[in-house]
Write a protein that holds these residues in place. Sequence first.
Motif, PDB file in Angstrom:
ATOM      1  N   ALA A   1       0.831  -1.204   0.000  1.00 40.15           N
ATOM      2  CA  ALA A   1       0.000   0.000   0.000  1.00 40.15           C
ATOM      3  C   ALA A   1       0.865   1.253   0.000  1.00 40.15           C
ATOM      4  CB  ALA A   1      -0.924  -0.012   1.220  1.00 40.15           C
ATOM      5  N   ASN A   2       1.990   1.196  -0.720  1.00 47.12           N
ATOM      6  CA  ASN A   2       2.883   2.360  -0.777  1.00 47.12           C
ATOM      7  C   ASN A   2       2.281   3.505  -1.589  1.00 47.12           C
ATOM      8  OD1 ASN A   2       4.670   0.823   0.673  1.00 47.12           O
ATOM      9  ND2 ASN A   2       6.273   0.785  -0.877  1.00 47.12           N
ATOM     10  N   TYR A   3       1.523   3.158  -2.624  1.00 46.84           N
ATOM     11  CA  TYR A   3       0.918   4.194  -3.456  1.00 46.84           C
ATOM     12  C   TYR A   3      -0.474   4.538  -2.939  1.00 46.84           C
ATOM     13  CZ  TYR A   3       4.682   3.577  -6.815  1.00 46.84           C
ATOM     14  OH  TYR A   3       5.913   3.527  -7.406  1.00 46.84           O
ATOM     15  N   PRO A   4      -0.873   5.809  -3.014  1.00 47.19           N
ATOM     16  CA  PRO A   4      -2.163   6.221  -2.449  1.00 47.19           C
ATOM     17  C   PRO A   4      -3.357   5.442  -2.995  1.00 47.19           C
ATOM     18  CG  PRO A   4      -0.828   8.147  -2.996  1.00 47.19           C
ATOM     19  CD  PRO A   4      -0.094   6.960  -3.543  1.00 47.19           C
ATOM     20  N   HIS A   5      -3.370   5.149  -4.311  1.00 50.62           N
ATOM     21  CA  HIS A   5      -4.526   4.446  -4.866  1.00 50.62           C
ATOM     22  C   HIS A   5      -4.586   2.996  -4.386  1.00 50.62           C
ATOM     23  CE1 HIS A   5      -1.155   3.960  -7.606  1.00 50.62           C
ATOM     24  NE2 HIS A   5      -1.776   3.025  -8.307  1.00 50.62           N
ATOM     25  N   HIS A   6      -3.426   2.360  -4.199  1.00 40.64           N
ATOM     26  CA  HIS A   6      -3.428   0.990  -3.666  1.00 40.64           C
ATOM     27  C   HIS A   6      -3.845   0.982  -2.198  1.00 40.64           C
ATOM     28  CE1 HIS A   6      -0.344  -0.127  -6.999  1.00 40.64           C
ATOM     29  NE2 HIS A   6      -1.582  -0.235  -7.415  1.00 40.64           N
ATOM     30  N   ARG A   7      -3.394   1.968  -1.458  1.00 40.75           N
ATOM     31  CA  ARG A   7      -3.791   2.094  -0.053  1.00 40.75           C
ATOM     32  C   ARG A   7      -5.302   2.253   0.066  1.00 40.75           C
ATOM     33  NH1 ARG A   7      -5.173   6.347   3.028  1.00 40.75           N
ATOM     34  NH2 ARG A   7      -4.609   6.383   5.253  1.00 40.75           N
ATOM     35  N   ALA A   8      -5.873   3.136  -0.757  1.00 45.33           N
ATOM     36  CA  ALA A   8      -7.318   3.384  -0.702  1.00 45.33           C
ATOM     37  C   ALA A   8      -8.108   2.131  -1.061  1.00 45.33           C
ATOM     38  CB  ALA A   8      -7.676   4.531  -1.645  1.00 45.33           C
ATOM     39  N   ARG A   9      -7.635   1.381  -2.051  1.00 39.44           N
ATOM     40  CA  ARG A   9      -8.343   0.172  -2.462  1.00 39.44           C
ATOM     41  C   ARG A   9      -8.256  -0.929  -1.411  1.00 39.44           C
ATOM     42  NH1 ARG A   9      -5.709   0.364  -8.523  1.00 39.44           N
ATOM     43  NH2 ARG A   9      -6.877   2.190  -9.266  1.00 39.44           N
ATOM     44  N   LEU A  10      -7.122  -1.016  -0.730  1.00 37.56           N
ATOM     45  CA  LEU A  10      -6.984  -1.990   0.352  1.00 37.56           C
ATOM     46  C   LEU A  10      -7.997  -1.705   1.457  1.00 37.56           C
ATOM     47  CD1 LEU A  10      -5.432  -4.278   1.869  1.00 37.56           C
ATOM     48  CD2 LEU A  10      -3.928  -2.475   2.754  1.00 37.56           C
ATOM     49  N   LEU A  11      -8.064  -0.458   1.894  1.00 39.48           N
ATOM     50  CA  LEU A  11      -8.986  -0.094   2.971  1.00 39.48           C
ATOM     51  C   LEU A  11     -10.437  -0.304   2.537  1.00 39.48           C
ATOM     52  CD1 LEU A  11      -7.257   3.163   4.281  1.00 39.48           C
ATOM     53  CD2 LEU A  11      -7.224   0.882   5.331  1.00 39.48           C
ATOM     54  N   ALA A  12     -10.748   0.033   1.292  1.00 39.44           N
ATOM     55  CA  ALA A  12     -12.118  -0.142   0.808  1.00 39.44           C
ATOM     56  C   ALA A  12     -12.497  -1.625   0.766  1.00 39.44           C
ATOM     57  CB  ALA A  12     -12.260   0.484  -0.574  1.00 39.44           C
ATOM     58  N   ALA A  13     -11.564  -2.465   0.335  1.00 40.86           N
ATOM     59  CA  ALA A  13     -11.841  -3.903   0.248  1.00 40.86           C
ATOM     60  C   ALA A  13     -12.105  -4.503   1.616  1.00 40.86           C
ATOM     61  CB  ALA A  13     -10.659  -4.617  -0.408  1.00 40.86           C
ATOM     62  N   LEU A  14     -11.461  -3.956   2.645  1.00 43.12           N
ATOM     63  CA  LEU A  14     -11.611  -4.475   4.003  1.00 43.12           C
ATOM     64  C   LEU A  14     -12.699  -3.749   4.796  1.00 43.12           C
ATOM     65  CD1 LEU A  14      -7.815  -4.886   4.898  1.00 43.12           C
ATOM     66  CD2 LEU A  14      -9.394  -6.615   4.014  1.00 43.12           C
ATOM     67  N   ASN A  15     -13.351  -2.778   4.159  1.00 39.61           N
ATOM     68  CA  ASN A  15     -14.386  -1.983   4.836  1.00 39.61           C
ATOM     69  C   ASN A  15     -13.856  -1.285   6.079  1.00 39.61           C
ATOM     70  OD1 ASN A  15     -16.537  -2.724   3.017  1.00 39.61           O
ATOM     71  ND2 ASN A  15     -16.571  -4.729   4.028  1.00 39.61           N
ATOM     72  N   VAL A  16     -12.628  -0.796   5.965  1.00 36.20           N
ATOM     73  CA  VAL A  16     -12.009  -0.038   7.058  1.00 36.20           C
ATOM     74  C   VAL A  16     -12.022   1.437   6.678  1.00 36.20           C
ATOM     75  CG1 VAL A  16      -9.895   0.388   8.350  1.00 36.20           C
ATOM     76  CG2 VAL A  16     -10.555  -1.961   7.778  1.00 36.20           C
ATOM     77  N   ALA A  17     -12.677   2.255   7.487  1.00 31.58           N
ATOM     78  CA  ALA A  17     -12.762   3.683   7.203  1.00 31.58           C
ATOM     79  C   ALA A  17     -11.389   4.328   7.312  1.00 31.58           C
ATOM     80  CB  ALA A  17     -13.739   4.352   8.160  1.00 31.58           C
ATOM     81  N   ASP A  18     -11.084   5.223   6.389  1.00 36.40           N
ATOM     82  CA  ASP A  18      -9.779   5.882   6.361  1.00 36.40           C
ATOM     83  C   ASP A  18      -9.784   7.096   7.278  1.00 36.40           C
ATOM     84  OD1 ASP A  18      -7.320   6.936   5.791  1.00 36.40           O
ATOM     85  OD2 ASP A  18      -7.661   7.199   3.641  1.00 36.40           O
ATOM     86  N   CYS A  19      -9.009   6.997   8.358  1.00 34.51           N
ATOM     87  CA  CYS A  19      -8.914   8.112   9.299  1.00 34.51           C
ATOM     88  C   CYS A  19      -7.757   9.046   8.960  1.00 34.51           C
ATOM     89  CB  CYS A  19      -8.767   7.599  10.731  1.00 34.51           C
ATOM     90  SG  CYS A  19      -7.209   6.714  11.026  1.00 34.51           S
ATOM     91  N   GLY A  20      -6.979   8.678   7.927  1.00 31.92           N
ATOM     92  CA  GLY A  20      -5.874   9.520   7.518  1.00 31.92           C
ATOM     93  C   GLY A  20      -4.577   9.294   8.258  1.00 31.92           C
ATOM     94  N   ASP A  21      -4.582   8.426   9.249  1.00 34.81           N
ATOM     95  CA  ASP A  21      -3.396   8.154  10.060  1.00 34.81           C
ATOM     96  C   ASP A  21      -3.052   6.665   9.930  1.00 34.81           C
ATOM     97  OD1 ASP A  21      -1.494   7.638  12.020  1.00 34.81           O
ATOM     98  OD2 ASP A  21      -2.508   8.760  13.590  1.00 34.81           O
ATOM     99  N   ASP A  22      -1.998   6.356   9.188  1.00 37.96           N
ATOM    100  CA  ASP A  22      -1.675   4.954   8.936  1.00 37.96           C
ATOM    101  C   ASP A  22      -1.334   4.197  10.207  1.00 37.96           C
ATOM    102  OD1 ASP A  22      -2.141   5.352   6.293  1.00 37.96           O
ATOM    103  OD2 ASP A  22      -0.135   4.825   5.587  1.00 37.96           O
TER     104      ASP A  22
END
Length: 466
Positions: free
Chosen positions: A109-130
């Motif tokens: 999840a180094n790239y922003p789009h891969h990070r966003a897709r990972l979180l979306a697939a897991l239904n984890v809300a993005d709080c902006g703090d890794d």
Amino acid sequence: MINHAWAVLGGDPAHTAAIEYGGPVAVLPARLPVRELARSTVAVCALAAAELAGARSGGPLPTVRIEDGAVATAFVSERHLRIDGRAPVNFAPLSRFWHTADGRVRTHANYPHHRARLLAALNVADCGDDEALVPRVAAELARRTAVDVEETVYAAGGLAVAVRTPEQWAAHPQGAAVAERPLLTLERFADGPLRTLGPAEPAAPAAGLRVLDLTRVIAGPVATRTLALLGADVLRVDSPQLPESQDAHSDTGFGKRSTVLHLARRTDRAVFEGLLASADVVVTGYRPGALDAHGLAPEDLAARRPGLVVGQLSAWGAYGPWGGRRGFDSLVQAACGIASVEGDGGEPGALPAQALDHGTGYLLAAAVLRAVTEQLTDGGSRLAVLSLAQTAAWLMRGVGRDGGRPSGAYDPAAWLAEADGPLGRVRYALPPVSFDGGPRDWSRPPGRWGSDAPAWRRQQTSDAER
């Protein structure tokens, strides 16, 4: 391993006698033969460069010198990079191994789009703090099986693979398909004229070659960075729609220039076609099929530019059920059993370098150089096809096994240098490709990603002179 790689490249077996070795043995310690893979891939690349230098000068084959310290330092070049004293960020907090209900997975999840897709697939809300997301992602993954995570994240366009043993990978359809393939292929795939290159200094055997670099991250850029070292005019072309890490580009941008073109825009496409019309080499590193819609399949390229050398690189290969999937070195290590072999106490491990990336990069550069040498007498358009998974399979076969983890002192300082450039003061690993009369360093430090004009170097000079 060297003899095998050189044979697959179609080289004269007698030429490997021109390789000399030296340096510390306590480098790249691993259970698998990583040191042998590293020195072999660099050796065949240097030998291919020396062969082209000899062909262009009409002289004897220059002696190739492989220094294990230089090779080991270059294979972790991204870790040695410093820009005004700052170390780059190589892995984000969400790129790691995780526990699942039945094993482990590795995410990228180094790239922003891969990070966003990972979180979306897991239904984890993005709080902006890794860092705050780590325990939440861990809790979600612990409820699922490794294969379920693999498939769910892939379906969402993200990157995750189950950690497998070598036996599990061999039984997997993609693993079985990889096992049937050679380390790489290099073939004459279309007609084309004889390659015409005048004499060149040994320090620049690739002088006069124009290389369109359509690659990202490490493996492909390592190949084109090496071609730039050898005198080629390398222009990296990226889409403005895909973000790139400046740190990654800073490590692999030596000797090259970088521009941005949107191939779906008519004006940018016209510029690209103008570049292609006088290109000698096109190197691609996107997942199989991703560039075909833009008319960039090898057959299409060769039809518009007969005599072109095309190098194709992918993670998993352009075949099997994973042929169209994205991938990175760390994911291939996890899927094919390397992480299992290199692990301890039931926990997965990793190679001492991203050796699949770096090794495949030097093999790709070697294939391009060998293709150009063959074109001097046989012409034709040439196609080199490589994948990280095939390099991994080569490593896993254990040919030339190092025999454990060597001990002893190894100081990389002798193979590091510093230079001032557009980014500031840069510390970097020196190139490991070495032969008599060959180059010692790149002609220019890296610049800012996407900041150069979309034009060949000689063309820019001619325009300025007008």
